[in-house]
Design a protein around this motif. Structure first.
Motif, short mmCIF file in Angstrom:
data_model
loop_
_atom_site.label_atom_id
_atom_site.label_comp_id
_atom_site.label_asym_id
_atom_site.label_seq_id
_atom_site.Cartn_x
_atom_site.Cartn_y
_atom_site.Cartn_z
N ASP A 172 0.83 -1.20 0.00
CA ASP A 172 0.00 0.00 0.00
C ASP A 172 0.87 1.26 0.00
OD1 ASP A 172 -1.79 2.18 1.09
OD2 ASP A 172 -3.20 0.53 1.04
N ASP A 173 0.39 2.31 -0.66
CA ASP A 173 1.13 3.57 -0.70
C ASP A 173 1.31 4.17 0.70
OD1 ASP A 173 1.48 3.50 -3.41
OD2 ASP A 173 -0.28 4.72 -3.85
N ASP A 174 0.38 3.88 1.58
CA ASP A 174 0.49 4.34 2.97
C ASP A 174 0.89 3.14 3.83
OD1 ASP A 174 0.27 5.27 5.52
OD2 ASP A 174 -1.77 6.05 5.31
N PRO A 175 2.14 3.08 4.32
CA PRO A 175 2.60 1.89 5.03
C PRO A 175 2.14 1.81 6.48
CG PRO A 175 4.35 3.50 4.91
CD PRO A 175 3.21 4.07 4.11
N VAL A 176 1.62 2.90 7.04
CA VAL A 176 1.41 2.94 8.48
C VAL A 176 0.23 2.08 8.95
CG1 VAL A 176 0.96 4.45 10.46
CG2 VAL A 176 2.56 5.16 8.67
N PRO A 177 -0.94 2.08 8.30
CA PRO A 177 -2.03 1.24 8.80
C PRO A 177 -1.64 -0.23 8.93
CG PRO A 177 -2.89 2.81 7.21
CD PRO A 177 -1.39 2.93 7.16
N ALA A 178 -0.86 -0.76 7.98
CA ALA A 178 -0.44 -2.15 8.07
C ALA A 178 0.49 -2.37 9.27
CB ALA A 178 0.25 -2.58 6.78
N LEU A 179 1.32 -1.38 9.58
CA LEU A 179 2.21 -1.50 10.73
C LEU A 179 1.41 -1.47 12.03
CD1 LEU A 179 5.13 0.85 9.60
CD2 LEU A 179 5.21 -1.64 9.83
N LEU A 180 0.41 -0.61 12.11
CA LEU A 180 -0.45 -0.57 13.30
C LEU A 180 -1.16 -1.91 13.50
CD1 LEU A 180 -1.95 3.00 12.80
CD2 LEU A 180 -0.43 2.32 14.65
N ASP A 181 -1.70 -2.45 12.42
CA ASP A 181 -2.41 -3.73 12.51
C ASP A 181 -1.45 -4.87 12.87
OD1 ASP A 181 -4.75 -2.48 11.85
OD2 ASP A 181 -4.70 -3.06 9.74
N HIS A 182 -0.21 -4.77 12.40
CA HIS A 182 0.78 -5.82 12.67
C HIS A 182 1.19 -5.85 14.14
CE1 HIS A 182 4.38 -8.33 11.98
NE2 HIS A 182 4.97 -7.50 12.81
N PHE A 183 1.48 -4.67 14.70
CA PHE A 183 2.07 -4.65 16.03
C PHE A 183 1.05 -4.74 17.16
CE2 PHE A 183 5.81 -2.67 13.89
CZ PHE A 183 6.77 -3.55 14.38
#
Length: 300
Positions: free
Chosen positions: A179-190
């Protein structure tokens, strides 16, 4: 290019995240407490006991050499020294847990009386041996034995740097979310991993978005560098997780060439403006003065 307008746009779009409280991680050390949280950025020096490391200047040729280099990094301003015995680069040789222990334990024993020592590994046997030798931080680079390693951290009251990863360990190549915005995936991951760590008794956790690792969809150097810069500049958006963030700084040889040792200062500026709490670096002296400049000077 990176412009003031770009930074202002990030602030306008996501500035509310700055209000989320972050609980500091405080580590007792022989020189006093090392604090990772809001306030001055904490520096973690990096020493590699694997000769496969691509950053040749960080390679220690023996445990005694690692102790010597660690003392220099502490004198230069590192509050923590991170030791590793296996490179995370794709082509590096695998190092058995026994060999990691044989290499790391003497280095940990030599440095622990002088500074807070972190150990990078994904092997539980290495974790136990190094924590028993005096390490205070587990830089956890694998998922296969995550519960076991978290339980060891709780047993020794050690802090954990929890690195982004979806595979058994960082040596298994995976992709970052496209995704062009990497942050939501990082929030969901951690978020679920942090909840699990707390349930196992670990109350000192720092998260690392994994910008220092190899990914299958970030092989092209400039594609990788652009992704890394976006994550560094938007570190503050991870604040709702409530824990400090560690960034490993890139080097981007395709931009910096034979001046690559200046790259950490450049990316460190982006990371500090973006809200990083802990920087894992090789060039401690350079980062110390760069961060001092950000602390001492004003632009308005």
């Amino acid at each position: 290019m990176i412009s003031l307008a770009d930074l202002a746009a990030l602030q306008n779009a996501h500035g509310d995240a700055w209000a989320a409280p972050v609980a500091p991680v405080v580590l007792d050390g022989p020189r006093g407490p090392a604090v990772i949280g809001d306030g001055p950025v904490t520096l973690m020096g990096c020493i590699n006991l694997s000769r496969d490391s691509t950053y040749r200047e960080s390679i220690a040729t023996s445990p005694a050499d690692a102790v010597r280099m660690g003392r220099i990094q502490v004198a230069q301003g590192a509050a923590i020294v991170d030791l590793g015995a296996e490179s995370s680069t794709a082509a590096a040789a695998r190092v058995s847990a026994d060999d990691q222990v044989a290499t790391l334990v003497p280095a940990v024993e030599g440095l622990a009386p002088e500074t807070v020592v972190s150990v990078e590994t994904y092997e539980p046997d290495v974790v136990r041996a190094c924590l028993d030798a005096g390490a205070r931080v587990l830089n956890m680079t694998g998922r296969q034995h995550e519960d076991e390693m978290l339980a060891l951290a709780a047993e020794y009251d050690a802090a954990v740097v929890m690195c982004f990863g979806t595979t058994t360990n960082v040596r298994e190549v995976a992709d970052v979310p496209p995704d062009d915005d990497p942050v939501p995936a990082l929030l969901d991951h951690f978020a679920p991993r942090l909840a699990r760590a707390r349930s196992l008794g670990v109350d000192k956790v720092v998260i690392d978005p994994g910008m220092g690792f190899y990914y299958g969809n970030l092989v092209e150097p400039m594609t990788r560098a652009r992704h890394q810069a976006r994550v560094l500049a938007q570190t503050f958006r991870l604040r709702p997780l409530g824990v400090p963030v560690c960034n490993a700084l890139p080097h981007t040889y395709d931009i910096f060439g034979d001046e690559f040792r200046k790259a950490e200062g450049f990316y460190g500026t982006i990371a500090a403006l973006g809200g990083a709490h802990l920087l894992r670096i090789h060039e401690v002296a350079h980062l110390r003065v760069v961060l001092r400049g950000l602390m001492e000077l004003e632009v308005r």
